[in-house]
Design a protein around this motif. Structure first.
Motif, PDB file in Angstrom:
ATOM      1  N   ALA A   8     -21.904  -7.007   3.117  1.00 50.64           N
ATOM      2  CA  ALA A   8     -21.871  -6.884   1.655  1.00 50.64           C
ATOM      3  C   ALA A   8     -21.441  -5.488   1.237  1.00 50.64           C
ATOM      4  O   ALA A   8     -21.376  -5.184   0.055  1.00 50.64           O
ATOM      5  CB  ALA A   8     -23.246  -7.209   1.076  1.00 50.64           C
ATOM      6  N   GLU A   9     -21.154  -4.641   2.206  1.00 50.01           N
ATOM      7  CA  GLU A   9     -20.792  -3.258   1.922  1.00 50.01           C
ATOM      8  C   GLU A   9     -19.390  -3.180   1.329  1.00 50.01           C
ATOM      9  O   GLU A   9     -18.484  -3.908   1.725  1.00 50.01           O
ATOM     10  CB  GLU A   9     -20.838  -2.443   3.223  1.00 50.01           C
ATOM     11  N   GLY A  10     -19.208  -2.280   0.371  1.00 53.98           N
ATOM     12  CA  GLY A  10     -17.882  -2.012  -0.146  1.00 53.98           C
ATOM     13  C   GLY A  10     -17.427  -2.967  -1.232  1.00 53.98           C
ATOM     14  O   GLY A  10     -18.170  -3.804  -1.735  1.00 53.98           O
ATOM     15  N   THR A  11     -16.134  -2.834  -1.587  1.00 54.21           N
ATOM     16  CA  THR A  11     -15.504  -3.637  -2.631  1.00 54.21           C
ATOM     17  C   THR A  11     -14.453  -4.535  -1.997  1.00 54.21           C
ATOM     18  O   THR A  11     -13.509  -4.050  -1.373  1.00 54.21           O
ATOM     19  CB  THR A  11     -14.829  -2.723  -3.676  1.00 54.21           C
ATOM     20  N   ARG A  12     -14.617  -5.842  -2.156  1.00 45.66           N
ATOM     21  CA  ARG A  12     -13.653  -6.771  -1.576  1.00 45.66           C
ATOM     22  C   ARG A  12     -12.404  -6.816  -2.444  1.00 45.66           C
ATOM     23  O   ARG A  12     -12.467  -7.040  -3.646  1.00 45.66           O
ATOM     24  CB  ARG A  12     -14.252  -8.170  -1.454  1.00 45.66           C
ATOM     25  N   VAL A  13     -11.254  -6.632  -1.820  1.00 45.23           N
ATOM     26  CA  VAL A  13      -9.968  -6.671  -2.525  1.00 45.23           C
ATOM     27  C   VAL A  13      -9.354  -8.062  -2.447  1.00 45.23           C
ATOM     28  O   VAL A  13      -8.811  -8.571  -3.428  1.00 45.23           O
ATOM     29  CB  VAL A  13      -8.999  -5.626  -1.941  1.00 45.23           C
ATOM     30  N   THR A  34      -9.233   3.464  -5.834  1.00 47.55           N
ATOM     31  CA  THR A  34      -9.771   2.102  -5.802  1.00 47.55           C
ATOM     32  C   THR A  34      -9.192   1.262  -6.930  1.00 47.55           C
ATOM     33  O   THR A  34      -8.749   0.128  -6.716  1.00 47.55           O
ATOM     34  CB  THR A  34     -11.306   2.133  -5.902  1.00 47.55           C
ATOM     35  N   ASN A  35      -9.160   1.813  -8.131  1.00 47.42           N
ATOM     36  CA  ASN A  35      -8.611   1.080  -9.271  1.00 47.42           C
ATOM     37  C   ASN A  35      -7.120   0.802  -9.091  1.00 47.42           C
ATOM     38  O   ASN A  35      -6.631  -0.271  -9.478  1.00 47.42           O
ATOM     39  CB  ASN A  35      -8.854   1.859 -10.568  1.00 47.42           C
ATOM     40  N   ALA A  36      -6.395   1.757  -8.507  1.00 45.17           N
ATOM     41  CA  ALA A  36      -4.964   1.560  -8.277  1.00 45.17           C
ATOM     42  C   ALA A  36      -4.721   0.404  -7.313  1.00 45.17           C
ATOM     43  O   ALA A  36      -3.827  -0.426  -7.512  1.00 45.17           O
ATOM     44  CB  ALA A  36      -4.337   2.842  -7.744  1.00 45.17           C
ATOM     45  N   ILE A  37      -5.519   0.324  -6.253  1.00 43.65           N
ATOM     46  CA  ILE A  37      -5.362  -0.747  -5.262  1.00 43.65           C
ATOM     47  C   ILE A  37      -5.766  -2.091  -5.847  1.00 43.65           C
ATOM     48  O   ILE A  37      -5.073  -3.098  -5.676  1.00 43.65           O
ATOM     49  CB  ILE A  37      -6.172  -0.415  -3.998  1.00 43.65           C
ATOM     50  N   LEU A  38      -6.878  -2.122  -6.576  1.00 41.33           N
ATOM     51  CA  LEU A  38      -7.351  -3.387  -7.146  1.00 41.33           C
ATOM     52  C   LEU A  38      -6.379  -3.940  -8.186  1.00 41.33           C
ATOM     53  O   LEU A  38      -6.235  -5.157  -8.338  1.00 41.33           O
ATOM     54  CB  LEU A  38      -8.726  -3.192  -7.780  1.00 41.33           C
ATOM     55  N   SER A  39      -5.696  -3.070  -8.894  1.00 43.87           N
ATOM     56  CA  SER A  39      -4.835  -3.517  -9.987  1.00 43.87           C
ATOM     57  C   SER A  39      -3.451  -3.955  -9.529  1.00 43.87           C
ATOM     58  O   SER A  39      -2.713  -4.585 -10.292  1.00 43.87           O
ATOM     59  CB  SER A  39      -4.675  -2.394 -11.024  1.00 43.87           C
ATOM     60  N   ARG A  40      -3.074  -3.655  -8.270  1.00 47.42           N
ATOM     61  CA  ARG A  40      -1.705  -3.915  -7.847  1.00 47.42           C
ATOM     62  C   ARG A  40      -1.541  -5.136  -6.933  1.00 47.42           C
ATOM     63  O   ARG A  40      -0.421  -5.480  -6.571  1.00 47.42           O
ATOM     64  CB  ARG A  40      -1.152  -2.676  -7.132  1.00 47.42           C
ATOM     65  N   LEU A  94       0.804  -1.223   0.000  1.00 44.50           N
ATOM     66  CA  LEU A  94       0.000   0.000   0.000  1.00 44.50           C
ATOM     67  C   LEU A  94       0.838   1.274   0.000  1.00 44.50           C
ATOM     68  O   LEU A  94       0.515   2.215  -0.753  1.00 44.50           O
ATOM     69  CB  LEU A  94      -0.967  -0.004   1.187  1.00 44.50           C
ATOM     70  N   PRO A  95       1.884   1.427   0.813  1.00 47.54           N
ATOM     71  CA  PRO A  95       2.653   2.668   0.753  1.00 47.54           C
ATOM     72  C   PRO A  95       3.197   2.980  -0.640  1.00 47.54           C
ATOM     73  O   PRO A  95       3.189   4.137  -1.073  1.00 47.54           O
ATOM     74  CB  PRO A  95       3.781   2.427   1.768  1.00 47.54           C
ATOM     75  N   ARG A  96       3.648   1.955  -1.358  1.00 48.10           N
ATOM     76  CA  ARG A  96       4.151   2.185  -2.721  1.00 48.10           C
ATOM     77  C   ARG A  96       3.021   2.614  -3.651  1.00 48.10           C
ATOM     78  O   ARG A  96       3.211   3.470  -4.521  1.00 48.10           O
ATOM     79  CB  ARG A  96       4.802   0.906  -3.258  1.00 48.10           C
ATOM     80  N   ILE A  97       1.853   2.009  -3.477  1.00 49.39           N
ATOM     81  CA  ILE A  97       0.710   2.386  -4.304  1.00 49.39           C
ATOM     82  C   ILE A  97       0.332   3.840  -4.062  1.00 49.39           C
ATOM     83  O   ILE A  97       0.050   4.599  -5.003  1.00 49.39           O
ATOM     84  CB  ILE A  97      -0.478   1.452  -4.022  1.00 49.39           C
ATOM     85  N   LEU A  98       0.325   4.257  -2.811  1.00 49.26           N
ATOM     86  CA  LEU A  98      -0.023   5.648  -2.492  1.00 49.26           C
ATOM     87  C   LEU A  98       1.017   6.612  -3.039  1.00 49.26           C
ATOM     88  O   LEU A  98       0.673   7.695  -3.523  1.00 49.26           O
ATOM     89  CB  LEU A  98      -0.162   5.821  -0.976  1.00 49.26           C
ATOM     90  N   ARG A  99       2.284   6.232  -2.983  1.00 48.14           N
ATOM     91  CA  ARG A  99       3.335   7.088  -3.551  1.00 48.14           C
ATOM     92  C   ARG A  99       3.125   7.260  -5.049  1.00 48.14           C
ATOM     93  O   ARG A  99       3.182   8.382  -5.577  1.00 48.14           O
ATOM     94  CB  ARG A  99       4.698   6.457  -3.270  1.00 48.14           C
TER      95      ARG A  99
END
Length: 285
Positions: free
Chosen positions: A153-158, A273-279, A105-110
Motif C-alpha cells: 500500500a506504500e506510495g502512489t499508484r500511477v 509526482t503531479n507531472a507524472i500523474l497528469s501525463r 518519462l524522458p519527455r516528462i523529465l525534460r
C-alpha cells in the motif's frame, strides 16, 4: 535589445495573419498593433510583414524573426519564474526503473527541468528492487518502480499493467523443450516472475541471455534467442505477446508506483509526482 511587448504583438500577427485579430487576442487596438510592428521593423531595419489586399504574410525576415521571438519570449518566461520567488527549488534525487525509459518519462523529465530550472534533478536508473532499497535508506528522494500488483500500500499508484510473455513473431518453443528465457540479472521482478511461473507449471527453462538493461532485453528478443517477461503496454510494435501461442503460464500484474522518502523536502517531489500523474506516462513511445 528587442522589446518583448513588440515581439509578443508581432507573434500574434504572425499566428493570426491579421492585425485586427492580433489586437483582439492581446486586448489592444488595431492601430496599436500596426505601431508595434512598425517599431519592431525599425529596430531591426528589416521589413517583417507584407500587407496586400489578400491579407497579411511574413517576409523571409519575418519568418526568421518569429523563431527568434518565440525563443526570446520563452527565455523571458523562464527568467521570470526563476526570479519571481514562486519557482520550485531544491534538490531531487529521482530513481526510475530501467524499462520506464521507453515510456513518456524522458519527455516528462525534460519538460519538468524546463519548467523548474531551480530544481537540481539527479537521475538514477536501475531495477525496481535496488531503487526501493535506496529510497528506504534515504539515498533517493523519489522512485518510480514496478511492484507486483497489490503487493504494498506504500506510495502512489500511477497505473497497473499485465505482465506477459514477449518474443519475436514466429518464434517456436516445443512444450517438451526448456523455455529459452531472456532475463534481467537478479534481483529482478520480471526474472523471478518468469521462473516462479514456469516452475509452478512444471516447465523447464534455461537462461539464454542475462542483461542489465531494457535495451539488452529488446535486442536479445529481436535476435530471436528467447522469450522475455515484459509489461503488456510497453511491448514495441515489432514484437508480440506469445503467452497463449506458446502455451506459457499466466503471469501477475504489476503496479507502477511512485514512492517518496518522507524525510525530505516535499515541494520538488510533489511537483514531479503531479507531472507524472497528469501525463499518462506508462505507454511505449
Amino acid at each position: 535589445m528587442l522589446d518583448p511587448v513588440l515581439l509578443q504583438t508581432f507573434l500574434a500577427v504572425a499566428e493570426t495573419q491579421s492585425f485586427t485579430q492580433a489586437g483582439a487576442r492581446l486586448g489592444i487596438s488595431q492601430p496599436t498593433v500596426s505601431q508595434h510592428v512598425r517599431r519592431l521593423e525599425t529596430a531591426v531595419s528589416r521589413t517583417l510583414v507584407a500587407r496586400d489586399t489578400r491579407g497579411v504574410t511574413l517576409t523571409d525576415n519575418g519568418d526568421a524573426m518569429a523563431g527568434f521571438a518565440r525563443t526570446i519570449l520563452a527565455a523571458h518566461a523562464t527568467a521570470d519564474a526563476y526570479f519571481s520567488g514562486s519557482a520550485t527549488r531544491g534538490r531531487l534525487r529521482f530513481g526510475a526503473a530501467d524499462d520506464l525509459a521507453i515510456t513518456q518519462l524522458p519527455r516528462i523529465l525534460r519538460d519538468f527541468r524546463r519548467l523548474h530550472p531551480q530544481v537540481n534533478l539527479e537521475l538514477t536508473v536501475n531495477q525496481s528492487s535496488p531503487l526501493l532499497r535506496r529510497v528506504h535508506a534515504g539515498q533517493l528522494d523519489l522512485v518510480f518502480i514496478k511492484q507486483t500488483a497489490g503487493e504494498s500500500a506504500e506510495g502512489t499508484r500511477v497505473a497497473t499493467d499485465q505482465m506477459v510473455w514477449m518474443a519475436q513473431d514466429g518464434i517456436a518453443v516445443e512444450r517438451d523443450e526448456p523455455v529459452p528465457l531472456i532475463a534481467y540479472q537478479a534481483p529482478s521482478i520480471s526474472r523471478q516472475m518468469a521462473i516462479d511461473a514456469l516452475e509452478a507449471a512444471g516447465r523447464t527453462w534455461r537462461i539464454t541471455c542475462n542483461t542489465r538493461d531494457v535495451n539488452g532485453v529488446l535486442a536479445a528478443v529481436r535476435a530471436g534467442i528467447g522469450v522475455a517477461v515484459f509489461p503488456h503496454s510497453l511491448i514495441p510494435a515489432d514484437l508480440v505477446k506469445v503467452s497463449q501461442r506458446l502455451g506459457l503460464p499466466d503471469l501477475p500484474a504489476v503496479d507502477y508506483v511512485l514512492i517518496a522518502n518522507p524525510t525530505v523536502q516535499r515541494e520538488p517531489i510533489d511537483a514531479l509526482t503531479n507531472a507524472i500523474l497528469s501525463r499518462g506516462v506508462v505507454r511505449a513511445v
